[in-house]
Design a protein around this motif. Structure first.
Motif, mmCIF file in Angstrom:
data_model
loop_
_atom_site.group_PDB
_atom_site.id
_atom_site.type_symbol
_atom_site.label_atom_id
_atom_site.label_comp_id
_atom_site.label_asym_id
_atom_site.label_seq_id
_atom_site.Cartn_x
_atom_site.Cartn_y
_atom_site.Cartn_z
ATOM 1 N N ILE A 42 6.383 16.615 6.187
ATOM 2 C CA ILE A 42 6.093 16.880 7.596
ATOM 3 C C ILE A 42 4.902 17.828 7.696
ATOM 4 C CG2 ILE A 42 6.991 17.729 9.792
ATOM 5 C CD1 ILE A 42 8.379 15.215 8.865
ATOM 6 N N THR A 43 3.901 17.437 8.479
ATOM 7 C CA THR A 43 2.717 18.271 8.678
ATOM 8 C C THR A 43 2.635 18.849 10.090
ATOM 9 O OG1 THR A 43 1.409 16.307 9.272
ATOM 10 C CG2 THR A 43 1.420 16.975 6.955
ATOM 11 N N GLN A 44 3.323 18.259 11.055
ATOM 12 C CA GLN A 44 3.319 18.744 12.435
ATOM 13 C C GLN A 44 4.663 18.439 13.074
ATOM 14 O OE1 GLN A 44 0.125 17.196 14.848
ATOM 15 N NE2 GLN A 44 0.858 18.154 16.717
ATOM 16 N N PRO A 45 5.297 19.455 13.646
ATOM 17 C CA PRO A 45 4.911 20.872 13.664
ATOM 18 C C PRO A 45 5.152 21.522 12.306
ATOM 19 C CG PRO A 45 7.086 20.608 14.625
ATOM 20 C CD PRO A 45 6.578 19.214 14.342
ATOM 21 N N PRO A 46 4.593 22.716 12.096
ATOM 22 C CA PRO A 46 4.784 23.391 10.800
ATOM 23 C C PRO A 46 6.245 23.725 10.567
ATOM 24 C CG PRO A 46 3.763 24.867 12.406
ATOM 25 C CD PRO A 46 3.754 23.507 13.021
ATOM 26 N N THR A 62 4.471 15.790 19.363
ATOM 27 C CA THR A 62 3.923 14.971 18.286
ATOM 28 C C THR A 62 4.523 15.396 16.959
ATOM 29 O OG1 THR A 62 1.817 14.632 19.450
ATOM 30 C CG2 THR A 62 1.835 14.248 17.081
ATOM 31 N N PHE A 63 5.108 14.445 16.260
ATOM 32 C CA PHE A 63 5.589 14.652 14.895
ATOM 33 C C PHE A 63 4.666 13.877 13.962
ATOM 34 C CE2 PHE A 63 9.500 14.898 17.504
ATOM 35 C CZ PHE A 63 9.885 16.200 17.198
ATOM 36 N N TYR A 89 19.428 10.765 19.075
ATOM 37 C CA TYR A 89 18.502 10.286 20.093
ATOM 38 C C TYR A 89 17.307 9.620 19.423
ATOM 39 C CZ TYR A 89 21.164 13.775 22.722
ATOM 40 O OH TYR A 89 22.176 14.525 23.284
ATOM 41 N N PRO A 90 16.887 8.435 19.901
ATOM 42 C CA PRO A 90 15.689 7.798 19.339
ATOM 43 C C PRO A 90 14.437 8.585 19.702
ATOM 44 C CG PRO A 90 16.441 6.589 21.269
ATOM 45 C CD PRO A 90 17.483 7.638 20.988
ATOM 46 N N VAL A 91 13.518 8.686 18.753
ATOM 47 C CA VAL A 91 12.279 9.432 18.957
ATOM 48 C C VAL A 91 11.119 8.451 19.021
ATOM 49 C CG1 VAL A 91 10.670 11.078 17.930
ATOM 50 C CG2 VAL A 91 13.126 11.526 17.864
ATOM 51 N N GLY A 92 10.357 8.503 20.097
ATOM 52 C CA GLY A 92 9.199 7.635 20.238
ATOM 53 C C GLY A 92 9.373 6.636 21.371
ATOM 54 N N PRO A 93 8.315 5.918 21.675
ATOM 55 C CA PRO A 93 8.344 4.991 22.811
ATOM 56 C C PRO A 93 8.995 3.652 22.501
ATOM 57 C CG PRO A 93 6.178 4.993 21.824
ATOM 58 C CD PRO A 93 6.982 6.019 21.070
ATOM 59 N N THR A 94 9.330 3.376 21.223
ATOM 60 C CA THR A 94 9.861 2.067 20.839
ATOM 61 C C THR A 94 11.278 2.177 20.313
ATOM 62 O OG1 THR A 94 8.818 2.342 18.673
ATOM 63 C CG2 THR A 94 7.579 1.108 20.330
ATOM 64 N N VAL A 97 11.915 3.004 16.467
ATOM 65 C CA VAL A 97 11.451 2.146 15.374
ATOM 66 C C VAL A 97 9.933 1.989 15.475
ATOM 67 C CG1 VAL A 97 11.641 -0.101 14.262
ATOM 68 C CG2 VAL A 97 13.644 0.916 15.341
ATOM 69 N N ILE A 98 9.228 2.380 14.410
ATOM 70 C CA ILE A 98 7.767 2.331 14.402
ATOM 71 C C ILE A 98 7.300 1.613 13.139
ATOM 72 C CG2 ILE A 98 7.546 4.442 15.763
ATOM 73 C CD1 ILE A 98 7.052 5.989 13.214
ATOM 74 N N PRO A 99 6.016 1.215 13.074
ATOM 75 C CA PRO A 99 5.511 0.535 11.865
ATOM 76 C C PRO A 99 5.687 1.382 10.608
ATOM 77 C CG PRO A 99 3.965 0.282 13.682
ATOM 78 C CD PRO A 99 5.011 1.243 14.146
ATOM 79 N N GLY A 100 5.860 0.709 9.480
ATOM 80 C CA GLY A 100 6.103 1.414 8.229
ATOM 81 C C GLY A 100 4.935 2.219 7.727
ATOM 82 N N THR A 101 3.725 1.926 8.211
ATOM 83 C CA THR A 101 2.540 2.669 7.778
ATOM 84 C C THR A 101 2.199 3.825 8.715
ATOM 85 O OG1 THR A 101 1.154 1.085 8.974
ATOM 86 C CG2 THR A 101 1.541 0.658 6.635
ATOM 87 N N ALA A 102 2.973 4.016 9.765
ATOM 88 C CA ALA A 102 2.681 5.079 10.740
ATOM 89 C C ALA A 102 2.845 6.452 10.102
ATOM 90 C CB ALA A 102 3.591 4.947 11.952
ATOM 91 N N THR A 103 1.965 7.366 10.468
ATOM 92 C CA THR A 103 2.044 8.740 9.967
ATOM 93 C C THR A 103 2.271 9.745 11.091
ATOM 94 O OG1 THR A 103 -0.371 8.902 10.075
ATOM 95 C CG2 THR A 103 0.604 8.261 7.957
ATOM 96 N N SER A 104 2.598 9.259 12.279
ATOM 97 C CA SER A 104 2.902 10.154 13.396
ATOM 98 C C SER A 104 3.602 9.360 14.483
ATOM 99 C CB SER A 104 1.629 10.818 13.954
ATOM 100 O OG SER A 104 0.779 9.838 14.531
ATOM 101 N N VAL A 105 4.252 10.099 15.380
ATOM 102 C CA VAL A 105 4.888 9.494 16.544
ATOM 103 C C VAL A 105 4.851 10.515 17.673
ATOM 104 C CG1 VAL A 105 7.221 10.266 15.890
ATOM 105 C CG2 VAL A 105 6.943 8.280 17.385
ATOM 106 N N VAL A 106 4.631 10.039 18.884
ATOM 107 C CA VAL A 106 4.587 10.902 20.062
ATOM 108 C C VAL A 106 5.841 10.647 20.880
ATOM 109 C CG1 VAL A 106 3.320 11.541 22.137
ATOM 110 C CG2 VAL A 106 2.068 10.887 20.073
ATOM 111 N N TRP A 107 6.507 11.722 21.248
ATOM 112 C CA TRP A 107 7.804 11.628 21.929
ATOM 113 C C TRP A 107 7.720 12.316 23.282
ATOM 114 C CZ3 TRP A 107 12.736 14.825 20.623
ATOM 115 C CH2 TRP A 107 13.865 14.207 21.177
ATOM 116 N N ASP A 108 8.342 11.698 24.281
ATOM 117 C CA ASP A 108 8.407 12.258 25.629
ATOM 118 C C ASP A 108 9.882 12.462 25.992
ATOM 119 O OD1 ASP A 108 8.182 13.006 28.265
ATOM 120 O OD2 ASP A 108 6.831 11.388 28.845
#
Length: 209
Positions: A42-46, A62-63, A89-94, A97-108
């Motif tokens: 994990i790089t964000q948040p510290p 943002t994670f 709780y699911p994290v992210g807009p989908t 579940v996000i693509p396997g190559t993703a390195t971040s996700v934005v959560w609201d």
């Protein structure tokens, strides 16, 4: 050939293609047993301290992470937040579940709470869970991404503003003067001030005479 038979034939062809693709990928991908188990950092948040995020409108979280020693790229990642109450709780807009190559996700989180029928997020600490298509309980394996649950964060709800004209009062301020006057240090200070004033008054009188 009936439409039902055509549909069954298409399904069989798709299954054969998927089986053939998986065989080809497994035959071309060779991971030595000496390779370390993969994972994410994990790089964000510290992770040096617990991060606090406001549970309010337009406050996105943002994670982000980096892959380490992952040779077999996952087809997808599942990201979720587990609260102190045990709710997930699911994290992210989908739906998490996000693509396997993703390195971040934005959560609201605030928008998530506005959805009908969901278990609402509340104030408290949460653990971020990230795992690949093998599932949350998959064992560590050379070259494959191990599940990660190292990040903890907290959500808080801001308090609404109450103006003084609406009757706002400072909690703990009421009776504070009486508390100070009853304190021994306050009494000693007042005594010292009185002595200094009296001494100064006497000096002034002597100087005038």
């Amino acid at each position: 050939m009936s439409p039902q038979q055509q549909q069954q034939q298409q399904q069989q062809q798709q299954q054969q293609q998927q089986s053939s693709g998986s065989q080809q990928s497994s035959s071309t991908l060779s991971i030595p047993q000496s390779a370390p188990a993969g994972g994410i950092t994990i790089t964000q948040p510290p992770q040096t301290a617990t991060s606090y995020f406001k549970l309010a409108e337009n406050n996105l979280i943002t994670f982000a992470w980096n892959f380490t020693y992952v040779i077999a790229s996952p087809t997808h990642l599942t990201v979720s937040a587990v609260g102190e109450n045990g709710n997930t709780y699911p994290v992210g807009p989908t739906n998490g579940v996000i693509p396997g190559t993703a390195t971040s996700v934005v959560w609201d989180p605030w928008s998530y709470n506005q959805q009908p029928g969901v278990t609402p997020l509340t104030q408290g600490k949460y653990t971020l869970n990230v795992w690949d298509d093998r599932g949350p309980g998959s064992a560590r394996q050379p070259g494959y991404m191990a599940p990660n649950s190292a990040l903890q964060f907290a959500l808080y709800t801001p308090q609404s503003y109450t103006p003084l004209t609406s009757g706002w009062q400072c909690v703990g301020c009421s009776g504070s003067l009486s508390t100070y006057t009853a304190h021994p240090a306050f009494a000693a200070l007042m005594t010292t001030l009185v002595i200094m004033l009296l001494s100064g008054y006497n000096l002034v009188r002597q100087a005038l005479h």
